[in-house]
Design an enzyme around this catalytic site. Structure first.
Site, PDB file in Angstrom:
ATOM      1  N   SER A   1       0.992  -1.168  -0.054  1.00 34.25           N
ATOM      2  CA  SER A   1       0.086   0.276  -0.426  1.00 34.25           C
ATOM      3  C   SER A   1       0.788   1.379  -0.219  1.00 34.25           C
ATOM      4  O   SER A   1       2.108   1.357   0.548  1.00 34.25           O
ATOM      5  CB  SER A   1      -0.710   0.106   1.319  1.00 34.25           C
ATOM      6  OG  SER A   1      -1.641   1.106   1.224  1.00 34.25           O
TER       7      SER A   1
ATOM      8  N   TYR B   1      -1.257   0.457  10.576  1.00 33.49           N
ATOM      9  CA  TYR B   1      -1.830  -0.247   9.139  1.00 33.49           C
ATOM     10  C   TYR B   1      -0.440  -0.143   7.969  1.00 33.49           C
ATOM     11  O   TYR B   1      -0.312  -1.271   7.244  1.00 33.49           O
ATOM     12  CB  TYR B   1      -3.060  -0.135   8.488  1.00 33.49           C
ATOM     13  CG  TYR B   1      -3.706  -0.155   6.993  1.00 33.49           C
ATOM     14  CD1 TYR B   1      -3.588  -1.435   6.341  1.00 33.49           C
ATOM     15  CD2 TYR B   1      -2.814   0.659   6.514  1.00 33.49           C
ATOM     16  CE1 TYR B   1      -3.857  -1.751   5.556  1.00 33.49           C
ATOM     17  CE2 TYR B   1      -3.047   0.508   4.923  1.00 33.49           C
ATOM     18  CZ  TYR B   1      -3.745  -0.892   3.998  1.00 33.49           C
ATOM     19  OH  TYR B   1      -4.187  -1.315   2.772  1.00 33.49           O
TER      20      TYR B   1
END
Lengths: 249, 440
Positions: free
Chosen positions: A141, A154
């Site tokens: 990501s 995250y």
């Protein structure tokens, strides 16, 4: 229906996710057999039937829990054949507030975005090296490129995964195995449902799958899906920390 | 989020819930009113509900195909284009297709879409064997011509107001190639065009592009296009070994909203002149690939942007056969007088009616689009009045602005529809911005 010779299999880890399913469809259309791996895999029966009917290829479903790292070796050994391409679309995005208060939630987020995907790809890498070929794709990501207050648990797990993929690519480069790192930016999926995402920066799962298929065939190393993200992240990464820490982004 | 139909008008703020399986749908039923939305290709506000619009696009699995009958079972979010991609290489095509392939199966049923073969084969519903639909009580029912037949007949063309369509089984047609043998016949005016349609009832496909701005003796000049699925033996030799491969049509996209000035009566008139004379020059028979023949606009992705940011309003009516000529003449005169400019105008002869609330009836249908402007909205009201005076009705999949009064005067069938929906407790549970506007 595909009339070409069998091309081998593509293993999709985290196959219930919107991106995982889109990847499965994309490679099935190219004539690869598909191995769908997820928890509670019997619920993927409808997707198996759909993909088999559309593309006339073999589809199998396999029980897989990314957090059960001790079982990863056995999972790979039990596959009907060693895949030629493996794509990790595994991941969770817990709420940052929960991750700040509840350490168990934070641990799950870190493990399912870093430890789990890294270990299964590490196991597959060893099998691919023994064979001398294959491509590993890790969906990481852009959140891993700089920690932000809004999702650093995250983000930091994804940062770890990105670094792991980079090292793995470096190690395997001379052994016939290629590693692709995917940094998709916003994607219109279940994970982002309810978020107010800017349309121009938000990719559809099928776009991510297309980008992955191209990256695999052209042996790209690190890909973004929508081009703007490369420049957005370039800017975000270069903001001096003294300024960055006071920003709200 | 902001939601609109393909016409980009009107735009409304809606809560959208994406579903992936039946359980996701059931979880949304009974908590207030909802409407299901497929791929958002209805032009107006048919698939918008401010409280809860159910996005069915991820519920798009194909379930089973029976090669002996051509019956395909699929979830309602499957796109017709995906059906073609999957089954044309195996020798099957849609039995009925609208002029856009990015339409979902559920949307095709809800609007009971029609195609260029309506005069011969009827609408999409004629080929639907059964539908599974989630009702107001959260129960999933299968309906067909023999089972829950009332529900079946009101669901075809019912605009999603009878429940959430989950799955359906429908029949494909067998074809020998991906090519259409097209015959292009120029018609100097409306009379000539209607004569060609009446004389071509045996053709599988028939449709006409009509010049809405031509006046006087040329009023209604058209290019009538007839079509037949080409047999493998009718293809040129080099295509016979691979009759379904028509190559990939180049896709282009309209990258931004075009300025409104580009579309005015002069440019549209010039376009129409060119189009007509060019067509006339090419009269006769040619082989056309399925994609260009059925979906000429789909090659231009986001073609809705050519009308600029304010969007456009579609208008499609059908006039009963006996009133078609006088009605069409009145409509064309009103459009040419205003010079409003619609260059995508289509004329087509319909055949028999089916279903309880489906749009088509025997007669002629005229479809136009207009950029949204106060002037054009006034013109559209004039056109409404002409259609009402001639006993015609309107296509809800294209409507975005009709008044409640116009709708009820055009649709005596709506009373029975409301009664049925009331009995089944549907009115509280399944509503769209359009059904609220029209008082359905």
């Amino acid at each position: 229906m595909s009339t070409e010779a069998p091309k081998g299999s593509v293993l999709v880890l985290g196959a219930r996710s919107d991106i995982g399913l889109a990847v499965a469809h994309r490679f099935a259309r190219q004539g690869y057999a598909i191995q769908l791996a997820a928890r509670n895999c019997s619920s993927l029966a409808a997707d198996c039937a759909d993909i088999a009917l559309r593309y006339g290829i073999a589809v199998t479903a396999h029980e897989f829990d990314v957090l059960a790292t001790a079982g990863h070796e056995a999972f790979v050994a039990a596959l009907p054949e060693l895949p030629i391409i493996a794509v990790s679309a595994v991941g969770t995005m817990g709420k940052q507030d929960d991750n700040e208060r509840d350490m168990a939630a934070a641990i799950t987020d870190i493990r399912s975005n870093f430890e789990g995907p890294a270990i299964i790809l590490a196991v597959l890498a060893n099998h691919f090296v023994a064979r001398g070929s294959g491509t590993l794709v890790g969906i990481s990501s852009v959140a891993g490129l700089r920690g932000r207050a809004t999702n650093y648990v995250y983000g930091s797990a994804k940062a770890g995964f990105t670094a792991f993929l980079s090292g793995l690519r470096n190690r395997l480069a001379k052994q016939g195995v290629h590693v692709v790192t995917v940094l998709p930016g916003f994607v219109d999926t279940r994970m982002t449902a309810g978020m107010d995402l800017p349309a121009k920066l938000t990719a559809q799962p099928a776009e991510v799958a297309d980008a992955i298929a191209v990256a695999v065939s052209k042996q790209r190393n690190v890909i973004y899906v929508r081009w703007m993200w490369r420049y957005i992240m370039l800017i975000i990464r270069h903001i001096p920390e003294g300024i960055f820490k006071k920003m709200k982004i | 989020m902001k939601l609109s139909g393909w016409g980009r008008f009107p735009v409304s703020e809606c809560r959208v819930e994406a579903v992936r399986c039946e359980a996701d749908v059931l979880a949304l039923i009974g908590k207030g009113d909802v409407i299901a939305r497929g791929n958002g290709r209805a032009y107006g506000d048919s698939a918008a509900n401010a409280l809860c619009t159910i996005d069915m696009r991820r519920m798009n699995r194909m379930i089973a195909f029976d090669a002996s009958s051509g019956q395909l079972t699929a979830e309602s979010g499957a796109l017709l284009g995906d059906v073609i991609d999957t089954f044309l290489p195996r020798g099957w095509f849609l039995s009925v297709t609208p002029g856009a392939k990015f339409v979902s199966l559920g949307g095709a049923i809800a609007a009971d879409v029609h195609g260029k073969n309506h005069h011969k084969d009827g609408s999409f519903g004629s080929f639907v064997d059964w539908i599974e639909i989630c009702g107001a009580d959260g129960q999933v029912r299968r309906c067909s011509r023999t089972e829950n037949a009332d529900l079946f007949a009101w669901t075809l063309g019912g605009m999603g107001l009878t429940g959430v369509i989950l799955r359906a089984a429908f029949r494909l047609r067998q074809v020998e190639s991906g090519w259409i043998r097209q015959t292009l016949i120029p018609a100097v005016n409306l009379d000539a065009a209607m004569e060609i349609f009446e004389a071509s009832q045996d053709a599988t496909y028939s449709v006409a592009w009509i010049d809405c701005l031509a006046r006087g003796r040329s009023q209604g000049r058209s290019l009538v296009m007839l079509g037949e699925h080409a047999l493998a033996a009718e293809l040129p030799r080099h295509r016979q070994s691979n009759p379904f491969d028509t190559g990939n049509r180049a896709k282009r996209s309209v990258p931004f909203d075009l300025p409104r000035m580009l579309l005015n009566s002069l440019t549209v008139e010039a376009f129409n002149d060119l189009y007509y004379w060019n067509g006339k020059r090419k009269a006769g028979q040619v082989l056309v690939d399925w994609d260009s023949y059925f979906y000429p606009l789909d090659a231009l992705l986001q073609w809705n942007r050519i009308y600029g940011k304010r969007g456009f309003a579609q208008f499609q009516c059908v006039l009963p056969l006996e009133a078609s000529k006088s009605g069409l003449t009145a409509l064309l005169s009103a459009i040419a007088d205003e010079g409003g400019g619609s260059f995508l105008a289509v004329l087509k002869r319909f055949g028999a009616q089916n279903g309880n609330i489906s749009f088509p009836m025997p007669g002629y249908t005229l479809a136009l689009d207009f950029p949204v402007s106060p002037r054009n909205l006034t013109l559209l009201e004039e056109l409404d009045a002409i259609v009402l005076a001639h006993g015609g009705r309107f296509y809800l999949a294209k409507d975005s602005r009709m008044s409640r009064e116009t709708f009820h005067r055009s649709e005596p069938r709506s009373d029975n529809f409301s009664k049925f929906r009331g009995n089944e407790d549907m009115q509280q549970h399944f509503r769209s911005a359009q059904s609220d506007r029209l008082g359905l």
